[in-house]
Design a protein around this motif. Structure first.
Motif, short mmCIF file in Angstrom:
data_model
loop_
_atom_site.label_atom_id
_atom_site.label_comp_id
_atom_site.label_asym_id
_atom_site.label_seq_id
_atom_site.Cartn_x
_atom_site.Cartn_y
_atom_site.Cartn_z
N CYS A 171 0.69 -1.32 0.00
CA CYS A 171 0.08 -0.02 0.09
C CYS A 171 0.67 1.30 0.18
O CYS A 171 0.25 2.44 0.04
CB CYS A 171 -1.04 0.01 1.33
SG CYS A 171 -2.09 -1.24 1.32
N PRO A 200 1.30 6.22 -0.31
CA PRO A 200 0.08 5.48 -0.52
C PRO A 200 -0.56 6.06 -2.00
O PRO A 200 -1.08 5.36 -2.86
CB PRO A 200 -0.64 5.89 0.58
CG PRO A 200 0.12 6.05 1.60
CD PRO A 200 1.55 6.59 0.84
N SER A 201 -0.34 7.24 -2.23
CA SER A 201 -0.79 7.78 -3.43
C SER A 201 -0.19 6.90 -4.69
O SER A 201 -1.01 7.02 -5.81
CB SER A 201 -0.38 9.39 -3.71
OG SER A 201 1.02 9.54 -3.64
N ILE A 221 -2.43 3.88 -5.10
CA ILE A 221 -3.56 4.20 -5.46
C ILE A 221 -3.91 4.40 -6.88
O ILE A 221 -4.75 4.27 -7.76
CB ILE A 221 -4.44 5.54 -4.55
CG1 ILE A 221 -4.48 4.97 -3.21
CG2 ILE A 221 -5.80 5.95 -5.39
CD1 ILE A 221 -4.86 6.04 -2.25
N VAL A 259 -5.75 -0.53 -3.50
CA VAL A 259 -6.45 0.33 -2.39
C VAL A 259 -6.60 -0.66 -1.14
O VAL A 259 -6.88 -1.97 -1.32
CB VAL A 259 -7.89 0.67 -2.74
CG1 VAL A 259 -8.63 1.44 -1.72
CG2 VAL A 259 -7.77 1.65 -4.06
N CYS A 260 -6.47 -0.26 -0.25
CA CYS A 260 -6.42 -0.96 1.25
C CYS A 260 -7.76 -0.57 2.17
O CYS A 260 -7.80 0.61 2.36
CB CYS A 260 -5.08 -1.19 1.95
SG CYS A 260 -5.06 -1.83 3.53
N VAL A 296 -11.48 11.46 -2.92
CA VAL A 296 -12.09 10.71 -4.29
C VAL A 296 -12.14 12.07 -5.51
O VAL A 296 -12.95 12.86 -5.36
CB VAL A 296 -13.44 10.11 -4.24
CG1 VAL A 296 -13.93 9.53 -5.68
CG2 VAL A 296 -13.22 9.04 -3.13
N SER A 326 -15.68 2.42 5.12
CA SER A 326 -14.47 2.35 4.65
C SER A 326 -13.98 1.56 3.25
O SER A 326 -13.59 2.00 2.19
CB SER A 326 -13.47 1.82 5.81
OG SER A 326 -11.97 1.89 5.07
N ALA A 346 -13.38 2.73 -0.63
CA ALA A 346 -12.19 2.00 -1.40
C ALA A 346 -12.77 1.61 -2.69
O ALA A 346 -12.21 1.80 -3.73
CB ALA A 346 -11.72 0.80 -0.62
N LYS A 349 -12.84 4.36 -5.65
CA LYS A 349 -11.45 4.29 -6.07
C LYS A 349 -11.31 3.47 -7.00
O LYS A 349 -10.39 3.60 -8.09
CB LYS A 349 -10.45 4.38 -5.01
CG LYS A 349 -10.56 5.58 -4.32
CD LYS A 349 -9.43 5.24 -3.01
CE LYS A 349 -9.28 6.38 -2.13
NZ LYS A 349 -10.11 6.54 -1.03
N PRO A 372 -10.77 0.08 -7.80
CA PRO A 372 -9.29 -0.57 -7.41
C PRO A 372 -9.34 -1.77 -8.43
O PRO A 372 -10.43 -2.48 -8.75
CB PRO A 372 -9.29 -1.06 -5.91
CG PRO A 372 -10.85 -1.31 -5.56
CD PRO A 372 -11.55 -0.03 -6.38
N LEU A 381 -7.82 -5.15 -4.37
CA LEU A 381 -8.63 -4.63 -3.07
C LEU A 381 -7.72 -5.33 -1.75
O LEU A 381 -7.98 -6.54 -1.92
CB LEU A 381 -10.08 -4.93 -3.22
CG LEU A 381 -10.62 -4.56 -2.00
CD1 LEU A 381 -10.70 -3.05 -1.62
CD2 LEU A 381 -12.37 -5.01 -2.24
#
Length: 474
Positions: free
Chosen positions: A54, A76-77, A80, A85-86, A107, A144, A148, A151, A153, A156
């Motif tokens: 992540c 983290p960016s 993503i 994504v976590c 987002v 949460s 996620a 985004k 993903p 995941l």
């Protein structure tokens, strides 16, 4: 649902802290279209691996490939942006805003209608207009998870997703994860539940001592190797144990607590006796955390109820009673009683410890020792009993959640209190460590002590003598 396939390959990952190596050349392949389950003991390196995937941690060395190409995941960016994504075990949400406002954070091109649609599929009863501070642990998880999914993903990652969910919610979650995987998503799940891994996993990775020791497909012949790791001798039931009679009694009567940001409890009563383990079972939304705050002396100002403790021993009888009427019950009032308490809160990181403390400071705080060498001897003894590989001079922040859990339990038992209050004492522990904690708790109660356990799940009822269930106050 359109998902771009994304395969992750890590090779020879090395992660070191002062005096401790967490990952020791770890190799793993996580494939798209599959539910990849990660099992292992606490401290084995599971969470560290996830943090590297992540972008929360940088390894000392090793390679990270996405679809066969080198990936530069340094924050983290970056993860993503790559589609990773976590959903963390303890989601970080802002309590002061609504659910939909939380979902919009971070987002790009936020679609409120899509957010409401994703949120509604969990059938949790919450809407975008719900204030986050009014949500329980399971609801916060689904918030949460919804964030996620917004985004979009390709990978995941879920860290212990079952910890706060009931059986029906677990089945619903894994049904959704199955659908995601069937559409090409790479789903990675950390779990401590062997049966869960067997039932829902496509690929199962067992991590031990910083390496992947076994990688097996569901129902593969090699699965027996993992089962051996989880196959431990069952403890005796409470009914089969010969108890030491104890004159020690405790009663909380008519507990009412009305906090501003947690579920209320009203007129709840329970009693506990020496030589017994008393379990109080309930979810966050039932007021379990509110009850914890009350009986541990960490609650709000709007409280009422009565506490009475007695020890009718012939040589040294003791008695303590205290009534609360529209006030608050503090830890200081507990400490003024002639009885000693050992307390382990559910938030071990900051209520029972601090990441900046050394292990020596963590284990000797409040202990009656006068010399440095006595402090060190005490700390080393607790470390040994907890079976944790750590130096007294390392920072508490180096500990995994399970290691911290075991150290704090041994620290409180070492105080030899009359009354031991344990909040979520086995949350996040693997099966072997859980069995050892159950044995430590049972052994301590058998000395004639009072043990009170507050838990939302995963606590053995076999070692308990009395069980209470919290129900949501209306």
């Amino acid at each position: 649902m359109t998902i771009s396939p994304l395969n992750i390959r890590v090779r020879n990952l090395l992660l070191k802290y002062p005096k401790k190596t967490i990952l020791k050349g770890l190799d793993a392949d996580f494939k798209s279209g599959k539910i990849n389950m990660i099992l292992g003991e606490n401290g084995a390196g599971k969470s560290s691996l996830i943090k590297i995937l992540c972008g929360d941690l940088l390894p000392n060395s090793g390679s990270f490939l996405i679809n066969g190409k080198d990936a530069k995941i340094r924050q983290p960016s970056d993860a993503i942006r790559e589609g990773i994504v976590c959903v963390h075990q303890r989601p970080i949400l802002s309590d002061s805003i609504t659910v939909i406002e939380n979902l919009s954070l971070g987002v790009k091109d936020f679609d409120k209608e899509e957010a409401e649609k994703i949120l509604s599929q969990w059938k949790s009863g919450i809407t975008g207009k719900t204030l986050t501070k009014n949500c329980g642990g399971d609801e916060r998880f689904f918030i949460s998870l919804s964030g996620a999914l917004l985004k979009k993903p390709s990978v995941l990652i879920l860290d212990e997703p079952s910890a706060l969910l009931n059986p029906a919610q677990r089945r619903m979650l894994f049904s959704k994860l199955r659908d995601f995987a069937d559409h090409g998503m790479n789903v990675i799940v950390i779990t401590h539940y062997l049966d869960e891994a067997k039932q829902f996993g496509d690929e199962i990775f067992f991590i031990e001592d910083g390496r992947v020791c076994f990688t097996v497909k569901n129902k593969d012949d090699n699965f027996s190797e993992i089962e051996k790791k989880f196959n431990h001798t069952k403890l005796q039931t409470a009914a089969s144990i010969t108890k030491k009679e104890s004159p020690l009694k405790l009663t909380f009567s008519d507990i009412t607590s009305l906090p501003k940001e947690k579920p209320a409890i009203r007129d709840f009563s329970f009693s506990a006796s020496g030589g017994e383990v008393t379990l109080i079972y309930g979810q966050t939304e039932d007021g379990r955390e509110t009850l914890e705050d009350f009986i541990c002396g960490m609650g709000c100002e709007k409280q009422s109820g009565r506490l009475e403790i007695s020890d009718s021993a012939l040589e040294n009888p003791r008695h303590f009673s205290f009534s609360i009427k529209n006030g608050n019950f503090t830890r200081r009032k507990l400490e003024k009683s002639p009885f000693t308490f050992g307390i382990i809160p559910s938030n071990k990181t900051f209520r029972a410890s601090n990441p900046e403390l050394t292990i020596l400071q963590l284990l000797t705080a409040g202990a009656k020792v006068q010399k440095d060498k006595d402090e060190k001897f005490r700390a080393l003894s607790i470390i040994k009993n907890a079976d944790v590989n750590i130096s007294p001079y390392d920072k508490a922040g180096y500990l995994s959640g399970g290691m911290l859990q075991r150290l704090i339990l041994e620290r409180e038992i070492a105080k030899n209190p009359d009354i031991l209050i344990l909040c979520e004492p086995v949350q996040g522990l693997d099966s072997e460590r859980t069995e050892k904690v159950f044995k430590s708790i049972r052994d301590f109660a058998d000395k004639g002590k009072i043990v009170i356990v507050l838990a939302s799940s995963d606590f053995s009822r076999e070692i308990c003598d009395s069980i209470y269930t919290l129900e949501k106050s209306l």
